[in-house]
Scaffold this active site. Structure first.
Site, PDB file in Angstrom:
ATOM      1  CG  PHE A  13      -2.061   0.910   1.121  1.00  7.30           C
ATOM      2  CD1 PHE A  13      -3.102   0.670   0.404  1.00  7.30           C
ATOM      3  CD2 PHE A  13      -2.017   2.112   1.717  1.00  7.30           C
ATOM      4  CE1 PHE A  13      -4.347   1.578   0.310  1.00  7.30           C
ATOM      5  CE2 PHE A  13      -3.030   3.072   1.596  1.00  7.30           C
ATOM      6  CZ  PHE A  13      -4.247   2.616   0.866  1.00  7.30           C
ATOM      7  CB  ILE A  31      -0.605   5.102   8.546  1.00  6.38           C
ATOM      8  CG1 ILE A  31       0.704   4.477   8.089  1.00  6.38           C
ATOM      9  CG2 ILE A  31      -0.383   6.430   9.205  1.00  6.38           C
ATOM     10  CD1 ILE A  31       1.507   5.505   7.084  1.00  6.38           C
ATOM     11  CB  ALA A  77      -2.671  -5.233   6.441  1.00  8.68           C
ATOM     12  CB  VAL A  98       2.813   0.547   6.418  1.00  4.58           C
ATOM     13  CG1 VAL A  98       2.568   1.675   7.199  1.00  4.58           C
ATOM     14  CG2 VAL A  98       4.244   0.016   6.341  1.00  4.58           C
ATOM     15  CG  HIS A 134     -10.349   0.585   7.590  1.00  8.47           C
ATOM     16  ND1 HIS A 134     -11.201  -0.491   7.363  1.00  8.47           N
ATOM     17  CD2 HIS A 134      -9.385   0.599   6.741  1.00  8.47           C
ATOM     18  CE1 HIS A 134     -10.455  -1.066   6.234  1.00  8.47           C
ATOM     19  NE2 HIS A 134      -9.448  -0.476   6.085  1.00  8.47           N
ATOM     20  CD  GLU A 176      -7.229  -8.190   1.660  1.00  8.25           C
ATOM     21  OE1 GLU A 176      -8.507  -8.061   1.699  1.00  8.25           O
ATOM     22  OE2 GLU A 176      -6.390  -7.435   1.611  1.00  8.25           O
TER      23      GLU A 176
END
Length: 140
Positions: A11, A68, A42, A66, A74, A44
């Protein structure tokens, strides 16, 4: 020589590049091989590891990504559920190092991803290597 699969949720390209570099270097330094695959996010990563593990092609895995914190809930879902999925696989005997960063901002991610700083990709690979060694030791 064991074969490890690095599963990355690509991502943030610049952050993932550092995490993957650290993971690859640690695996290579231990005398093993690494392959990299990319998944959408993430969430998956655990599913991809479960599918790859069924193939019997790999002895261990490194989860890279990552997450953030943003303005919505979420972040908590992605951070918690990806970690839960990885832990469930680990408890079933899959050798996984969790290198999914869950941070407040990009600066925290840079410090943790950079192999010259905290090298969390390398640390995740070292965890996978350690679990692989334990599997060998216990004949699992």
């Amino acid at each position: 020589m064991a074969k490890f699969l690095i599963v990355e949720a690509r991502f943030y390209d610049h952050l993932n590049d550092m995490l993957v570099a650290g993971a690859k270097a640690a695996i290579k330094a231990a005398g093993h091989k690494a392959e990299v695959i990319t998944v959408p996010g993430a969430l998956e990563i655990p599913g991809a590891i479960a599918l790859a593990d069924q193939s019997g092609e790999y002895e261990g895995y490194v989860a890279i990504g990552v997450v953030i914190r943003g303005e919505t809930y979420h972040f908590e879902i992605v951070a918690g559920e990806s970690a839960r999925g990885i832990m469930a696989l680990t408890m079933d005997g899959v050798a996984i190092g969790n290198g999914i960063l869950t941070v407040e901002n990009e600066q925290q991610a840079i410090v943790r991803a950079d192999p010259a700083q905290k090298n969390k990709g390398g640390e995740a690979a070292e965890a996978a290597l350690a679990l692989h060694a334990l599997k060998d030791r216990f004949g699992a």
